[in-house]
Structures are given as structure tokens and as C-alpha cells.
Design a protein around this motif. Structure first.
Motif, mmCIF file in Angstrom:
data_model
loop_
_atom_site.group_PDB
_atom_site.id
_atom_site.type_symbol
_atom_site.label_atom_id
_atom_site.label_comp_id
_atom_site.label_asym_id
_atom_site.label_seq_id
_atom_site.Cartn_x
_atom_site.Cartn_y
_atom_site.Cartn_z
ATOM 1 N N GLY A 27 0.792 -1.229 0.000
ATOM 2 C CA GLY A 27 0.000 0.000 0.000
ATOM 3 C C GLY A 27 0.825 1.280 0.000
ATOM 4 O O GLY A 27 0.680 2.126 -0.904
ATOM 5 N N PRO A 28 1.706 1.476 0.998
ATOM 6 C CA PRO A 28 2.532 2.696 1.028
ATOM 7 C C PRO A 28 3.455 2.816 -0.190
ATOM 8 O O PRO A 28 3.736 3.935 -0.651
ATOM 9 C CB PRO A 28 3.352 2.521 2.319
ATOM 10 C CG PRO A 28 2.553 1.590 3.169
ATOM 11 C CD PRO A 28 1.879 0.661 2.206
ATOM 12 N N VAL A 30 2.812 1.699 -3.272
ATOM 13 C CA VAL A 30 1.946 2.123 -4.377
ATOM 14 C C VAL A 30 1.634 3.617 -4.270
ATOM 15 O O VAL A 30 1.718 4.356 -5.260
ATOM 16 C CB VAL A 30 0.641 1.292 -4.408
ATOM 17 C CG1 VAL A 30 -0.364 1.893 -5.380
ATOM 18 C CG2 VAL A 30 0.951 -0.155 -4.785
ATOM 19 N N ASP A 31 1.305 4.074 -3.049
ATOM 20 C CA ASP A 31 0.974 5.490 -2.839
ATOM 21 C C ASP A 31 2.151 6.392 -3.200
ATOM 22 O O ASP A 31 1.984 7.424 -3.870
ATOM 23 C CB ASP A 31 0.566 5.740 -1.382
ATOM 24 C CG ASP A 31 -0.777 5.096 -1.033
ATOM 25 O OD1 ASP A 31 -1.522 4.735 -1.971
ATOM 26 O OD2 ASP A 31 -1.051 4.937 0.170
ATOM 27 N N TRP A 32 3.364 6.017 -2.762
ATOM 28 C CA TRP A 32 4.550 6.844 -3.012
ATOM 29 C C TRP A 32 4.878 6.882 -4.506
ATOM 30 O O TRP A 32 5.155 7.947 -5.059
ATOM 31 C CB TRP A 32 5.747 6.300 -2.229
ATOM 32 C CG TRP A 32 6.962 7.161 -2.347
ATOM 33 C CD1 TRP A 32 7.283 8.251 -1.572
ATOM 34 C CD2 TRP A 32 8.034 7.033 -3.293
ATOM 35 N NE1 TRP A 32 8.478 8.795 -1.990
ATOM 36 C CE2 TRP A 32 8.958 8.077 -3.039
ATOM 37 C CE3 TRP A 32 8.299 6.133 -4.326
ATOM 38 C CZ2 TRP A 32 10.128 8.231 -3.787
ATOM 39 C CZ3 TRP A 32 9.455 6.292 -5.077
ATOM 40 C CH2 TRP A 32 10.365 7.328 -4.813
ATOM 41 N N GLU A 34 2.860 6.380 -7.007
ATOM 42 C CA GLU A 34 1.819 7.157 -7.705
ATOM 43 C C GLU A 34 2.067 8.653 -7.555
ATOM 44 O O GLU A 34 1.961 9.412 -8.527
ATOM 45 C CB GLU A 34 0.447 6.792 -7.152
ATOM 46 C CG GLU A 34 -0.694 7.482 -7.889
ATOM 47 C CD GLU A 34 -2.064 6.993 -7.455
ATOM 48 O OE1 GLU A 34 -2.800 7.785 -6.835
ATOM 49 O OE2 GLU A 34 -2.376 5.817 -7.734
ATOM 50 N N GLU A 35 2.429 9.072 -6.346
ATOM 51 C CA GLU A 35 2.700 10.492 -6.083
ATOM 52 C C GLU A 35 3.871 10.996 -6.930
ATOM 53 O O GLU A 35 3.802 12.071 -7.543
ATOM 54 C CB GLU A 35 3.007 10.685 -4.587
ATOM 55 C CG GLU A 35 3.270 12.128 -4.194
ATOM 56 C CD GLU A 35 3.703 12.260 -2.737
ATOM 57 O OE1 GLU A 35 4.209 13.333 -2.384
ATOM 58 O OE2 GLU A 35 3.537 11.289 -1.961
ATOM 59 N N LYS A 44 -1.688 9.532 -13.669
ATOM 60 C CA LYS A 44 -1.548 8.387 -12.764
ATOM 61 C C LYS A 44 -0.887 7.216 -13.477
ATOM 62 O O LYS A 44 -1.194 6.955 -14.643
ATOM 63 C CB LYS A 44 -2.922 7.959 -12.230
ATOM 64 C CG LYS A 44 -3.472 8.871 -11.146
ATOM 65 C CD LYS A 44 -4.692 8.230 -10.507
ATOM 66 C CE LYS A 44 -5.155 9.049 -9.312
ATOM 67 N NZ LYS A 44 -6.255 8.375 -8.591
#
Length: 202
Positions: A27-28, A30-32, A34-35, A44
Motif C-alpha cells: 500500500g505505502p 503504491v501510494d509513493w 503514484e505520487e 496516474k
């Protein structure tokens, strides 16, 4: 010279390298990624989770348990001892125009490229330019899963199916004749060739 674009795989590995030997939930990561990708390209990214799984399949990440991976630089260093030296890898990429020899895509298309051994080291291959070829991540993974001839036949099946969709008679005939050669020599008969509806309808 234009700066090489960072691929999704580049960004995933960048995050893991910043957290060596730590067990990271996807999860983290993927978030990083993507950012960072949004900052770089204004859109995206696609299939980050698939990219993490592919890096695990290629031996760059370790799967701890479902959805949790880690990067161990010590293990990667051992892996890299069996890879092409950096100067040889660069020469292979240059020879192939920095593009996958199968699909023609490269870093300019946002695709990760790899220097692949034509003949694997465990089958007598060497870390030489002559024994190297450039493959994208997708085709590198396909080749790792199959032998050279299996890889070729599966790629030919894909070409054949695309030719059928486009009704490209010349390409259909070409593919069918190559399938005949596979049949003639009994190569990879466990991979079923496509049906011959087009040939039978002529």
C-alpha cells in the motif's frame, strides 16, 4: 542528450532502496510511486502492484508474505555477480538501439529494458556482448518462463491472432508456414498451434 524517463519499475526500486531489508506492505509503496509519477508526468501510473510482483518474479525483491515485500542489497549483489558487467550491458543495449528486440519498445516509451542471455549461464552461456540481447520486462519474463523455442512459438501465436483480427492474409500465411516448421521437426508440440479456420475457409 535527453534525460532518460523513470519507469514505474525505477520508482518502485527507488522506494525499496530507501528502505533496505525492511518488510514493506504494498500500500505505502503504491501510494509513493503514484505520487512521484504524478509529479513527473502529470498522470496516474498503471499497474504499480503488478510491477511489484514482476520485480519479485525477476529476483529483485523478496516476498515475505502476501502483500509484503523487501529489498535485500546483499542478495541482489550476489545476483548481479551472475549478470552482465555494466559496460557489457551498456554495449548490448547500444547494439540493439536501447529497444526490446521483440516489441521494439524501450525507455523512451517508459518501458524497463533488460540485458538477457541468449544462452543461459547454467547451459554454457557467457557474459559476452555476442550472447546478449535486449528485452523489455514483459518479454524478459516470458523468456525466463519458457525456452527460446517456446518463447518464439508463443510470440508467433500472438502475431497470428493479431493477423486474424486484421485479416492480414500475408502475415497469416507467414505464421502458418512457421507453425508447419515447428510441426515438421516436432518442436514444442505441447504448445498447441492456433486453429486453422482461416486456412479451411479459403
Amino acid at each position: 542528450m535527453a534525460k532518460a524517463k523513470k519507469t514505474i519499475s525505477d520508482l518502485i526500486m527507488e522506494y525499496f532502496r530507501k528502505h533496505p531489508k525492511k518488510e514493506l506492505q504494498h500500500g505505502p509503496v503504491v501510494d509513493w510511486v503514484e505520487e512521484q509519477y504524478l509529479k513527473l508526468y502529470g498522470r496516474k501510473p498503471r499497474d504499480i502492484w503488478r510491477g511489484i510482483r514482476r520485480l519479485y518474479q525477476e529476483g529483485f525483491l523478496i516476498k515475505v508474505r502476501k502483500g509484503v515485500y523487501k529489498y535485500d542489497p546483499d542478495l541482489i549483489q550476489k545476483k548481479e555477480l551472475h549478470d552482465f558487467p555494466p559496460d557489457v550491458k551498456e554495449a548490448i543495449f547500444k547494439k540493439d538501439g536501447y529497444k526490446c528486440i521483440v516489441c521494439g519498445r524501450g525507455k523512451e516509451d517508459g518501458v524497463e529494458i533488460h540485458a538477457d542471455h541468449k544462452i543461459p549461464l547454467d547451459k554454457g552461456g557467457t557474459n559476452t556482448i555476442e550472447n546478449g540481447q535486449t528485452l523489455c520486462s514483459e518479454h524478459n519474463l516470458l523468456k525466463k518462463n519458457y525456452s527460446q523455442t517456446e518463447f518464439g512459438k508463443r510470440f508467433l501465436i500472438r502475431l497470428y491472432q493479431e493477423a486474424l483480427e486484421k485479416n492480414d492474409k500475408r502475415m497469416i500465411k507467414f505464421c502458418e508456414e512457421i507453425f508447419d516448421v515447428y510441426d515438421k521437426y516436432g518442436i514444442n508440440s505441447h504448445i498447441k498451434r492456433p486453429d486453422r479456420k482461416f486456412r479451411e475457409s479459403k
